[in-house]
Design a protein around this motif. Sequence first.
Motif, PDB file in Angstrom:
ATOM      1  N   SER A 174       0.812  -1.228   0.000  1.00 38.16           N
ATOM      2  CA  SER A 174       0.000   0.000   0.000  1.00 38.16           C
ATOM      3  C   SER A 174       0.839   1.269   0.000  1.00 38.16           C
ATOM      4  N   THR A 207      -2.352  -1.920  17.793  1.00 39.68           N
ATOM      5  CA  THR A 207      -3.092  -3.138  17.464  1.00 39.68           C
ATOM      6  C   THR A 207      -3.825  -3.630  18.704  1.00 39.68           C
ATOM      7  N   GLU A 220     -14.659   1.436  11.724  1.00 37.15           N
ATOM      8  CA  GLU A 220     -13.669   2.225  11.003  1.00 37.15           C
ATOM      9  C   GLU A 220     -14.056   3.707  11.004  1.00 37.15           C
ATOM     10  N   THR A 239      -8.587   2.584  11.806  1.00 38.77           N
ATOM     11  CA  THR A 239      -8.383   2.544  10.359  1.00 38.77           C
ATOM     12  C   THR A 239      -8.761   1.203   9.750  1.00 38.77           C
ATOM     13  N   GLU A 240      -8.814   0.166  10.569  1.00 34.87           N
ATOM     14  CA  GLU A 240      -9.124  -1.155  10.016  1.00 34.87           C
ATOM     15  C   GLU A 240      -9.697  -2.049  11.112  1.00 34.87           C
ATOM     16  N   VAL A 241     -10.712  -2.809  10.755  1.00 32.93           N
ATOM     17  CA  VAL A 241     -11.307  -3.805  11.654  1.00 32.93           C
ATOM     18  C   VAL A 241     -11.440  -5.097  10.869  1.00 32.93           C
ATOM     19  N   ALA A 242     -10.867  -6.173  11.384  1.00 31.59           N
ATOM     20  CA  ALA A 242     -10.880  -7.434  10.655  1.00 31.59           C
ATOM     21  C   ALA A 242     -11.062  -8.595  11.620  1.00 31.59           C
ATOM     22  N   SER A 263      -4.709   4.303  14.167  1.00 29.27           N
ATOM     23  CA  SER A 263      -3.613   5.204  13.792  1.00 29.27           C
ATOM     24  C   SER A 263      -3.426   6.259  14.884  1.00 29.27           C
TER      25      SER A 263
END
Length: 347
Positions: A174, A207, A220, A239-242, A263
Motif C-alpha cells: 500500500s 493493534t 472504522e 483505520t481497520e477492523v478485521a 492510527s
Amino acid sequence: MGVRRWTVTAVVLAGAVAAAGFGLLGRSPAGKPAAALPPATVTIGKETLRDTVEADGELGYGPATSAVNRLGGTVTWLPGSGDVVARGEPLYKIDNDPVVLMYGGTPAYRNLTVGAEGRDVAGLERNLSKLGYDGFTVDDTYTWATAQAVMRWQEDLGLPVTGVVELGRVVFASGRVRVDTVDAEAGQPAAPGRRVLGYTGTAKVVTVRLTPEDRRPAEEGTKVTVTLPGGEDITGKITEVATVISQGQGNEEARTEVEVLVSVRGKKVAALDQAAVDVTFTAEERENVLTVPVAALVALREGGFGVEVVEGGTTRYVPVEVGLFSGGRVEITGPGLAEGMTVGMAK
C-alpha cells in the motif's frame, strides 16, 4: 490477546436495585409520602455519560505481511530489520536481480505481457509512470507501448530486457514498507513459496484484539482514546477492523478474534518504538443528561423504577425511565426532575 475491562456498569435493573439494598416490598407508591426519611441522600447531577470498553493494545507498526518468493535461484541480498523500502527500490535480490517494491492493492499473480488486461496491469503502469517512465496510457491494458516502458525500466535495473514482467519480480504494497523480520539468509536457495521477510507499514499504529462480543464500538473511522505509558491520553482513529483466527497453544483450540488497528500521531508516539498501551472505545455517549447513582433507584410496587425525592422533612416517589449506565451511575428522566434535587439512596 488484550484483556478486556468494562468501564460500563451493564446491569439487569432488578439485580442492580436488589444489590443496592432495595426490594419491591415496604415502598410507597409513586407520589405518596414515605413513613421515614431515607438513610442517605444524594443530589441529581447533570453530566455526559459514556458507554466505554477498555482493552489492552500494542503500539508498533501493525501486523506484518509476508514477502513470499516466487522466483528460482539464490538469495544474494537482503535488507536489515527496520530498513524502509520505497517505490522502485529492491525489497531483496535473487541471483543479484532485484525484486522491486511497487505501490498498489492488487497482488501480483501472473506474468504481465502484451495483451494482458486487469487491475494488476493498471497498478504496474501507474507505478512506471510515477517512476518517470512514459510513452504509454495508464489504463488496464498492457500494450506494446507498455512493454517498451518496461524494457527501459528493466535496462535501468540491470534485468534481462524482455518487455515481460515475470511473476515474482514485483511486490505490491500500500505504500512504503518497514522491514520487520528477515527470514532468509544470503546464499540460501530461493525456492518459490518460501517466506523471505516480513514487512509492515511505516506509520505507528496500535493493534488491539477484541472478542467478537466486544466488536460493537469498533467501527472504522471512529475516534478512540489511547493511554500511553506514563498516563498521557492521546486521540487515535480506527483505520481497520478485521476478523482473524488465532491459533491456540498446545491443546488450546483456535479462537476467533477481532483485530483493530488504530492510527496515532504525535511526538510522544514517535519517541516510542513498541509499547503496551490502553485503548478506550466509546460505544455510546449521552450528553448533558440527568444522572444518579445506581443505588438511588427504587423498585416501585406498581412496577418499574423510580427515585425517592427528598423535600424538607418529607419524601415522594417519582417514576423514572432509565437510560445509559456508566461508572456506577444511570441516566434518568422523570416528571419534574431537575439537576440539584435531592434523592434518597441506601447507605
